[in-house]
Structures are given as structure tokens and as C-alpha cells.
Design a protein around this motif. Structure first.
Motif, PDB file in Angstrom:
ATOM      1  N   ALA A 208       0.828  -1.209   0.000  1.00  0.00           N
ATOM      2  CA  ALA A 208       0.000   0.000   0.000  1.00  0.00           C
ATOM      3  C   ALA A 208       0.861   1.256   0.000  1.00  0.00           C
ATOM      4  CB  ALA A 208      -0.938  -0.005   1.202  1.00  0.00           C
ATOM      5  N   ASP A 209       2.039   1.177   0.618  1.00  0.00           N
ATOM      6  CA  ASP A 209       2.944   2.327   0.612  1.00  0.00           C
ATOM      7  C   ASP A 209       3.398   2.664  -0.803  1.00  0.00           C
ATOM      8  OD1 ASP A 209       2.736   2.591   3.308  1.00  0.00           O
ATOM      9  OD2 ASP A 209       4.644   1.621   3.789  1.00  0.00           O
ATOM     10  N   ARG A 210       3.409   1.644  -1.678  1.00  0.00           N
ATOM     11  CA  ARG A 210       3.815   1.863  -3.064  1.00  0.00           C
ATOM     12  C   ARG A 210       2.649   2.351  -3.929  1.00  0.00           C
ATOM     13  NH1 ARG A 210       7.466  -1.934  -1.333  1.00  0.00           N
ATOM     14  NH2 ARG A 210       9.320  -2.117  -2.619  1.00  0.00           N
ATOM     15  N   ALA A 211       1.455   2.167  -3.424  1.00  0.00           N
ATOM     16  CA  ALA A 211       0.272   2.356  -4.274  1.00  0.00           C
ATOM     17  C   ALA A 211      -0.266   3.772  -4.187  1.00  0.00           C
ATOM     18  CB  ALA A 211      -0.812   1.365  -3.850  1.00  0.00           C
ATOM     19  N   ILE A 212      -0.777   4.228  -5.300  1.00  0.00           N
ATOM     20  CA  ILE A 212      -1.381   5.553  -5.340  1.00  0.00           C
ATOM     21  C   ILE A 212      -2.704   5.544  -4.583  1.00  0.00           C
ATOM     22  CG2 ILE A 212      -2.663   5.163  -7.490  1.00  0.00           C
ATOM     23  CD1 ILE A 212      -0.833   8.409  -6.680  1.00  0.00           C
ATOM     24  N   TRP A 213      -3.308   4.383  -4.535  1.00  0.00           N
ATOM     25  CA  TRP A 213      -4.524   4.189  -3.756  1.00  0.00           C
ATOM     26  C   TRP A 213      -4.565   2.740  -3.308  1.00  0.00           C
ATOM     27  CZ3 TRP A 213      -8.164   5.316  -8.481  1.00  0.00           C
ATOM     28  CH2 TRP A 213      -8.060   4.294  -9.415  1.00  0.00           C
ATOM     29  N   MET A 214      -5.448   2.496  -2.381  1.00  0.00           N
ATOM     30  CA  MET A 214      -5.638   1.132  -1.895  1.00  0.00           C
ATOM     31  C   MET A 214      -6.845   0.568  -2.622  1.00  0.00           C
ATOM     32  SD  MET A 214      -4.947  -1.290   0.312  1.00  0.00           S
ATOM     33  CE  MET A 214      -5.882  -2.820   0.422  1.00  0.00           C
ATOM     34  N   PHE A 215      -6.573  -0.219  -3.661  1.00  0.00           N
ATOM     35  CA  PHE A 215      -7.674  -0.752  -4.460  1.00  0.00           C
ATOM     36  C   PHE A 215      -7.973  -2.190  -4.037  1.00  0.00           C
ATOM     37  CE2 PHE A 215      -9.987  -2.692  -7.808  1.00  0.00           C
ATOM     38  CZ  PHE A 215     -10.753  -1.678  -8.371  1.00  0.00           C
ATOM     39  N   ALA A 216      -9.183  -2.398  -3.568  1.00  0.00           N
ATOM     40  CA  ALA A 216      -9.541  -3.722  -3.088  1.00  0.00           C
ATOM     41  C   ALA A 216     -10.733  -4.271  -3.854  1.00  0.00           C
ATOM     42  CB  ALA A 216      -9.868  -3.673  -1.602  1.00  0.00           C
ATOM     43  N   ASP A 217     -10.532  -5.426  -4.417  1.00  0.00           N
ATOM     44  CA  ASP A 217     -11.599  -6.111  -5.138  1.00  0.00           C
ATOM     45  C   ASP A 217     -12.448  -6.868  -4.117  1.00  0.00           C
ATOM     46  OD1 ASP A 217     -13.122  -7.202  -7.075  1.00  0.00           O
ATOM     47  OD2 ASP A 217     -11.544  -8.356  -8.039  1.00  0.00           O
ATOM     48  N   ASN A 218     -13.639  -6.392  -3.872  1.00  0.00           N
ATOM     49  CA  ASN A 218     -14.484  -6.988  -2.841  1.00  0.00           C
ATOM     50  C   ASN A 218     -15.916  -6.958  -3.349  1.00  0.00           C
ATOM     51  OD1 ASN A 218     -16.133  -6.841  -0.163  1.00  0.00           O
ATOM     52  ND2 ASN A 218     -14.121  -7.542   0.439  1.00  0.00           N
ATOM     53  N   GLN A 219     -16.172  -7.789  -4.335  1.00  0.00           N
ATOM     54  CA  GLN A 219     -17.399  -7.634  -5.118  1.00  0.00           C
ATOM     55  C   GLN A 219     -18.673  -8.036  -4.416  1.00  0.00           C
ATOM     56  OE1 GLN A 219     -16.731  -9.502  -8.965  1.00  0.00           O
ATOM     57  NE2 GLN A 219     -14.580  -8.942  -8.800  1.00  0.00           N
ATOM     58  N   GLY A 220     -18.569  -8.956  -3.495  1.00  0.00           N
ATOM     59  CA  GLY A 220     -19.795  -9.397  -2.843  1.00  0.00           C
ATOM     60  C   GLY A 220     -19.491 -10.291  -1.657  1.00  0.00           C
ATOM     61  N   ARG A 221     -20.555 -10.731  -1.029  1.00  0.00           N
ATOM     62  CA  ARG A 221     -20.401 -11.552   0.165  1.00  0.00           C
ATOM     63  C   ARG A 221     -20.182 -13.006  -0.234  1.00  0.00           C
ATOM     64  NH1 ARG A 221     -25.015  -9.978   4.346  1.00  0.00           N
ATOM     65  NH2 ARG A 221     -26.285  -9.092   2.702  1.00  0.00           N
ATOM     66  N   HIS A 222     -18.946 -13.417  -0.249  1.00  0.00           N
ATOM     67  CA  HIS A 222     -18.632 -14.766  -0.721  1.00  0.00           C
ATOM     68  C   HIS A 222     -19.017 -15.848   0.281  1.00  0.00           C
ATOM     69  CE1 HIS A 222     -16.462 -14.014  -4.485  1.00  0.00           C
ATOM     70  NE2 HIS A 222     -16.102 -12.874  -3.923  1.00  0.00           N
ATOM     71  N   GLU A 223     -18.933 -15.505   1.549  1.00  0.00           N
ATOM     72  CA  GLU A 223     -19.296 -16.505   2.556  1.00  0.00           C
ATOM     73  C   GLU A 223     -20.790 -16.376   2.847  1.00  0.00           C
ATOM     74  OE1 GLU A 223     -17.139 -18.665   3.573  1.00  0.00           O
ATOM     75  OE2 GLU A 223     -15.449 -17.727   2.533  1.00  0.00           O
ATOM     76  N   ARG A 224     -21.409 -17.477   3.130  1.00  0.00           N
ATOM     77  CA  ARG A 224     -22.858 -17.489   3.268  1.00  0.00           C
ATOM     78  C   ARG A 224     -23.347 -16.576   4.390  1.00  0.00           C
ATOM     79  NH1 ARG A 224     -26.741 -20.809   0.978  1.00  0.00           N
ATOM     80  NH2 ARG A 224     -25.075 -21.837  -0.162  1.00  0.00           N
ATOM     81  N   TYR A 225     -22.564 -16.470   5.476  1.00  0.00           N
ATOM     82  CA  TYR A 225     -23.021 -15.671   6.603  1.00  0.00           C
ATOM     83  C   TYR A 225     -22.177 -14.415   6.804  1.00  0.00           C
ATOM     84  CZ  TYR A 225     -25.734 -19.832   7.386  1.00  0.00           C
ATOM     85  OH  TYR A 225     -26.599 -20.875   7.208  1.00  0.00           O
ATOM     86  N   THR A 226     -21.546 -13.953   5.750  1.00  0.00           N
ATOM     87  CA  THR A 226     -20.801 -12.706   5.846  1.00  0.00           C
ATOM     88  C   THR A 226     -21.766 -11.576   6.178  1.00  0.00           C
ATOM     89  OG1 THR A 226     -19.234 -13.470   4.189  1.00  0.00           O
ATOM     90  CG2 THR A 226     -19.310 -11.111   4.588  1.00  0.00           C
ATOM     91  N   THR A 242      -3.311   2.668   4.527  1.00  0.00           N
ATOM     92  CA  THR A 242      -2.725   3.889   3.971  1.00  0.00           C
ATOM     93  C   THR A 242      -2.702   5.014   5.002  1.00  0.00           C
ATOM     94  OG1 THR A 242      -4.835   4.750   3.169  1.00  0.00           O
ATOM     95  CG2 THR A 242      -3.609   3.322   1.672  1.00  0.00           C
ATOM     96  N   ASP A 243      -3.061   4.666   6.227  1.00  0.00           N
ATOM     97  CA  ASP A 243      -3.117   5.649   7.300  1.00  0.00           C
ATOM     98  C   ASP A 243      -4.092   6.783   6.947  1.00  0.00           C
ATOM     99  OD1 ASP A 243      -2.518   6.530   9.800  1.00  0.00           O
ATOM    100  OD2 ASP A 243      -0.690   7.584   9.221  1.00  0.00           O
ATOM    101  N   GLY A 244      -5.069   6.460   6.128  1.00  0.00           N
ATOM    102  CA  GLY A 244      -6.089   7.432   5.765  1.00  0.00           C
ATOM    103  C   GLY A 244      -5.606   8.545   4.858  1.00  0.00           C
ATOM    104  N   LYS A 245      -4.389   8.379   4.315  1.00  0.00           N
ATOM    105  CA  LYS A 245      -3.812   9.475   3.540  1.00  0.00           C
ATOM    106  C   LYS A 245      -4.060   9.347   2.046  1.00  0.00           C
ATOM    107  CE  LYS A 245      -0.351  10.460   7.016  1.00  0.00           C
ATOM    108  NZ  LYS A 245       0.914  10.008   7.597  1.00  0.00           N
ATOM    109  N   ARG A 246      -4.528   8.168   1.622  1.00  0.00           N
ATOM    110  CA  ARG A 246      -4.815   8.001   0.204  1.00  0.00           C
ATOM    111  C   ARG A 246      -6.186   7.333   0.027  1.00  0.00           C
ATOM    112  NH1 ARG A 246       0.253   4.876  -0.777  1.00  0.00           N
ATOM    113  NH2 ARG A 246       0.428   5.218   1.435  1.00  0.00           N
ATOM    114  N   PRO A 247      -6.747   7.434  -1.145  1.00  0.00           N
ATOM    115  CA  PRO A 247      -8.089   6.867  -1.325  1.00  0.00           C
ATOM    116  C   PRO A 247      -8.104   5.360  -1.104  1.00  0.00           C
ATOM    117  CG  PRO A 247      -7.500   8.309  -3.154  1.00  0.00           C
ATOM    118  CD  PRO A 247      -6.250   8.116  -2.347  1.00  0.00           C
ATOM    119  N   SER A 248      -9.156   4.926  -0.509  1.00  0.00           N
ATOM    120  CA  SER A 248      -9.373   3.503  -0.333  1.00  0.00           C
ATOM    121  C   SER A 248     -10.542   3.119  -1.234  1.00  0.00           C
ATOM    122  CB  SER A 248      -9.718   3.232   1.134  1.00  0.00           C
ATOM    123  OG  SER A 248     -10.002   1.875   1.320  1.00  0.00           O
ATOM    124  N   VAL A 249     -10.210   2.472  -2.336  1.00  0.00           N
ATOM    125  CA  VAL A 249     -11.231   2.178  -3.341  1.00  0.00           C
ATOM    126  C   VAL A 249     -11.732   0.755  -3.151  1.00  0.00           C
ATOM    127  CG1 VAL A 249     -11.769   2.191  -5.808  1.00  0.00           C
ATOM    128  CG2 VAL A 249      -9.926   3.651  -4.922  1.00  0.00           C
TER     129      VAL A 249
END
Ligand SMILES: [Zn+2]
Length: 560
Positions: A208-226, A242-249
Motif C-alpha cells: 500500500a505504501d507503493r500504491a497511489i490508492w488502496m484498491f480492493a476487489d471486494n465484489q460481494g459476500r462470498h461466505e454465506r453468513y458474511t 494507507t493511514d487514511g492518507k490516500r483513497p481507499s477504493v
């Protein structure tokens, strides 16, 4: 345009290229004809003021390429190419999840260091887009590969291999970022940093320190009871990394999920889709609405578009309020990816139970809170919070314990549960809690189970524990018309010396030890029951930490 998007992803490859590539050896889509989909989409987006990132899949390739480049592919222990098994099945067709046409690529091969670098360079040179996004890489966990190059590194489950994988991922990330910016200054490279709250074995903080933003692929609830706040959790993880300093996408999907089953070309329940997007915004994240047009998915199901227009247009209208913000939370929950993956949980429990339970309590109590990483408890970070919550952070390094002790000494309040600090970072049990002094208590034995599953893993029927409220105290003030409450199935016997019993609580910090005094335990509670029981029965002031009994140290229990 109708959703007022600021940026869009255009697939430049998905195993095959959607443009006529000049990079030798990269196959193009057989449906492409004479068209160049990348340039068509990039032009259309740009003319409407929308930035374009080229999306590519580098983790998967056509196995036919192995004829010329056998070293590009990940190998199973028997030497066979590791086959990709996540592709959706077409209607009435064979199940391509068992197809040998698509294989996983090995990160240690020249496919990553040369071939993909050349492809990125070509795309950036030809289209001058705003950056590149690598889907499916680098992953939170280390894949197991037995190719020749990997065999030279070591067993793929070893720490040596993990470190080598991580080091290689850092180098490749830097290489791709340099390649992108060399062709277009200011353009960005982003990998997929989605690992969920559970985390993985890679050091995502370093990535994340290298990244311009924190991009996380989290499309849906994969576990049945998430839980429904799954997407907002990911946004909080991103902000912590990112310590809140960059976008968290957060890539929140429109696809329909029911546990492990998901229909990637069918729109989800509208409430679910809206909830995931709004939760992301509310937790300080940026929304990336994800729709995958498998087969004829863009044309057959269009319901997701209206929902996306509604939410994203709302977001656009209020966007100024989401910029240059900082968290006002005074409560932080400590998250430990190491603990989540390496903690040997009591039988019948999961490492995430305590964290998810505490998350639910805080969300439903409407208490604003952030996540902080256990490995990054700097004075600056901790100084923002009045209360730290440690939900069974069982594995704890001396350095982390030291930071927490200093925090408590400086007036910070800590709420810790169950086995917090019982083990070092290698999982070795300590003879004493790492935070024993902070809590004024001593461990007298290892964890014990009295619930359905006992300490030795065997089932014990009818032996759930109860706790008896023996003294009024703010922590039990919510219980009325009962002396008994449900007890824990697992607990650690502790000793709370009497000499500390007369200490008065000045703040929440002192409440850490109160549970031992405010409740007794059944069965095996070593304490005799008072004649009168229940909240208010004791004459002890609510401000008193321990009941004034005896003159010697006595055993008691932690309820958490
Ligand atoms: Zn390999």
C-alpha cells in the motif's frame, strides 16, 4: 456519463487482447476482427472527461503459450500446469472451470518481468491512458508453484518462499509503476490489494505504501453468513493500510452472490447493491462499481445500471463533503492479519469471531471507530484515540505490547478480550499475559473450555457456563431482572491480587479488570456466593474496582 464517473476501467486484456497487440506472443481476441476496442473506449471516455485505466489479467494465460514458453506457467507438484478454475460456465456448454485451455502464470517467470512489462509499455505508448490496473495480482496469499524456478527457491509453503514471493511482488510493482509513468508522467499503476479483513501472508502495508490508492476487489459476500457491512470493513482496512492518507477504493459488485455461488452477469438484490456502495462511502472509501459483462452480460441484464446511476449520482452531488476529510473516531479496533491467520483457535471457534463480534457491537451502538494495524501502532497513530479495542489479539509481539503499555501509561484506555497477548508472534504461549501489568492480573493456567467443545476438543454436553452478577457496576448496568447471564465457553483462569482491589477506577481503562469482580462464574466459580445477589446487592461503590474481600490473593475469571 450518467453516473458522473471520474474514472473507468477498460479491459486491455483478459487472457487475450482486446486490441491488436504488437508485443510478440500475446494472443488477441478472435472476436476482435479489425476493431480496436481499447482505443474506441478510451476515446469515448476521454471525450466525456472520464479518466481511463487499462485493466489486464496477468494471473492467467492460454496454456497453448506453453509450447514456446513452458516456464511461464505455475506448476503443480506433479509438474502439470495449474489450471484456472474460476471461469463462469456458459449456458449449456461444458464447464470451463475444468478446461485445460487456461492456466495460472508464475510470478517468478519472464512472463511478468518481460512480457507483461512490454505489453504495459506498448499500451501506454499507443493509448496514453491514465494508468494500468492489474487484476488478480499480487493476491493476499502466496500461490503454490512447483515450476523449476520456484523449486530452486524452496518449498512454496515455506517462509523462505513467502519472503521471496513478497520481494518479487514489490520489485514487479515498482517495475510496472516505472513503465507506466515513463510513458505518461502522472499515470498510475495499481494492483489488486483485496484481501478482506482477514488479510493474507503478504505485507500489504508495504504494498500500500507503493500504491497511489488502496484498491480492493471486494465484489460481494462470498461466505454465506458474511455480515452486510462487509464492504465497509474493506474500506476501513484500506484506510488503516494507507493511514487514511490516500483513497481507499472498494470494488463493490453489482453481481448476485449467495455464499460461494455467484452469478456474475445477473444483478444483485437492489438493497444489497445500494447498501454495499453506501457503506463504502460511509466508511471513508471510494466506490468502484463493478460489472462484468461475461457472455452478453451488458445487454441481457441492465437492472444494475439504474441502481448505479442513483447511488453514484448521489455521491457525485455530495462529493465535496467526502474530500479532505479525516476520521473523528476516538475508538480504534486493533486488527492483526498475523493473528487472523496464525492463531490456533479453540475448537469450534474461528479467529475472526472476536473481531466480527466487536465490530457488530460498535456498529450497532453507533460508535464511530477506525481500524489500526497491530504492527503499526506508532505514537502518532495511537495518539488519535482515547480507546483501543483488542478483540482477542492472541498473538502479540513484545514491540506491540510495548506500544500498548506506553499508550495505557499515557492515559489511553484499552479493552482486550480472551487470550489477548497470551502468545508471542511465533504462536508460542507465554507464561503470562503480555499486558498483565496493564490489567493488574495474572494468568494461572492455559485456556479452558466448558462449552459444547471442551479444551481437549471433545464434546461436553450440558456444561455451558453462566456468569452471576454479584455487584453493581457500569459494565453490567444493562442487565435487569436477572442475576445470571450467559457465560463464555472458553476462558482463562486468572489471579487478581487483593492488594489491587481497593483501587478506584478513574476512567475506562480501569474497567479492564472489572469483569472479574462484577461477575462470578458457574460452573467452577471459585468464589462463594453472597447472601444477596444481583446488581446493586453489593455495598461496594460502583467506582470500586474489586470487591473488598479477604486479605489474600484469590483466583477469579475473566469473562472475555
Ligand atoms: Zn513458479
Amino acid at each position: 456519463v450518467s453516473v458522473q464517473a471520474q474514472c473507468t476501467f477498460v479491459s486491455i486484456t483478459n487472457i487475450v487482447a482486446f486490441f491488436p497487440p504488437r508485443t510478440p506472443g500475446f494472443p488477441r481476441s478472435r472476436w476482435l476482427g479489425d476493431r480496436d476496442i481499447v482505443v474506441e473506449c478510451a476515446r469515448a471516455a476521454r471525450s466525456r472527461g472520464i479518466r481511463v485505466l487499462g485493466r489486464l489479467s496477468i494471473d492467467t494465460a492460454l496454456t497453448s503459450l506453453a509450447a514456446d514458453h513452458p516456464d511461464w506457467f505455475r506448476r503443480r507438484a506433479d509438474g502439470q500446469i495449474a489450471i484456472a478454475k474460476t471461469l463462469a460456465a456458459p449456458p449449456n456448454g461444458p464447464d470451463p472451470s475444468s478446461s485445460v485451455d487456461y492456466g495460472r502464470t508464475c510470478q517468478f517467470s519472464s512472463y511478468y518481468s518481460d512480457h507483461i512489462r512490454d505489453l504495459i509499455d506498448e499500451v501506454m505508448l499507443r493509448y496514453r491512458i491514465d494508468g494500468i490496473y492489474a487484476s488478480g495480482w499480487p493476491n493476499a496469499n502466496v500461490p503454490q508453484c512447483y515450476c523449476d524456478a520456484c523449486r530452486r527457491i524452496g518449498e512454496p509453503t515455506s517462509e523462505t518462499y513467502r519472503l521471496a514471493y513478497q520481494s518479487r511482488a514489490f520489485k514487479l510493482w515498482d517495475l510496472y509503476a516505472r513503465t507506466v509513468s515513463a510513458r505518461n508522467v502522472g499515470a498510475v499503476f495499481s494492483g489488486n490489494l483485496g484481501g478482506g479483513i482477514e488479510g493474507g501472508v503478504l505485507d500489504f502495508k508495504a504494498l500500500a505504501d507503493r500504491a497511489i490508492w488502496m484498491f480492493a476487489d471486494n465484489q460481494g459476500r462470498h461466505e454465506r453468513y458474511t455480515p452486510s457491512w462487509d464492504a465497509s470493513q474493506q474500506a476501513r482496512v484500506g484506510r488503516a493500510l494507507t493511514d487514511g492518507k490516500r483513497p481507499s477504493v472498494v470494488s463493490t459488485g453489482a453481481s448476485s452472490f449467495i455464499g460461494a455461488d455467484f452469478w456474475r452477469s445477473v444483478t444483485a438484490n437492489p438493497a444489497e447493491m445500494r447498501g454495499r456502495m453506501f457503506h463504502t462511502s460511509a466508511a471513508g472509501g471510494a466506490i468502484h462499481l463493478h460489472w462484468l459483462g461475461f457472455e452478453r452480460g451488458f445487454e441481457e441484464d441492465r437492472r444494475w445500471q439504474a441502481i448505479g446511476r442513483d447511488v453514484l449520482a448521489w455521491q457525485a452531488r455530495h462529493d465535496p463533503h467526502f474530500r479532505n476529510v479525516r476520521s473523528l473516531a476516538k475508538v480504534a479496533v486493533v486488527v492483526s492479519p498475523l493473528n487472523n491467520r496464525a492463531y490456533r483457535t479453540p475448537a469450534g471457534t474461528d479467529a475472526m469471531d472476536a473481531l466480527q463480534g466487536m465490530y457488530k457491537v460498535l456498529v450497532e451502538a453507533r460508535i464511530p471507530f477506525d481500524f489500526v494495524l497491530d504492527a503499526h501502532l506508532s505514537e502518532e497513530v495511537l495518539g488519535r484515540y482515547g480507546v483501543l479495542v483488542l478483540p482477542n489479539i492472541a498473538l502479540m509481539s513484545d514491540a506491540t505490547a510495548g506500544a500498548l503499555k506506553a499508550y495505557a501509561k499515557g492515559g489511553g484506555s484499552i479493552l482486550a478480550t480472551f487470550e489477548t497477548g497470551v502468545y508471542d508472534e511465533a504462536g508460542k504461549e507465554r507464561s503470562e499475559f503480555a499486558l498483565a501489568d496493564v490489567f493488574d492480573m495474572r494468568k494461572t493456567a492455559s485456556r479452558e473450555g466448558y462449552g459444547y467443545v471442551a479444551s481437549d476438543g471433545t464434546s461436553v454436553s450440558g456444561a455451558v457456563s453462566m456468569q452471576r452478577i454479584e455487584q453493581s457496576h457500569p459494565i453490567v448496568s444493562g442487565f435487569h431482572d436477572t442475576n445470571w447471564i450467559a457465560g463464555s465457553s472458553w476462558r482463562i483462569p486468572i489471579m487478581a491480587p487483593e492488594s489491587r482491589s481497593s483501587r478506584t477506577s478513574r476512567n475506562i481503562r480501569s474497567a479492564r479488570s472489572r469483569p472479574c469482580s462484577a461477575t462470578g462464574c458457574i460452573p467452577r466459580c471459585p468464589r462463594s456466593w453472597p447472601a444477596k445477589a444481583g446488581p446493586g446487592a453489593s455495598s461496594t461503590s460502583p467506582r470500586t474496582l474489586m470487591p473488598p474481600i479477604g486479605g489474600t490473593a484469590r483466583p477469579t475469571w475473566a469473562i472475555f
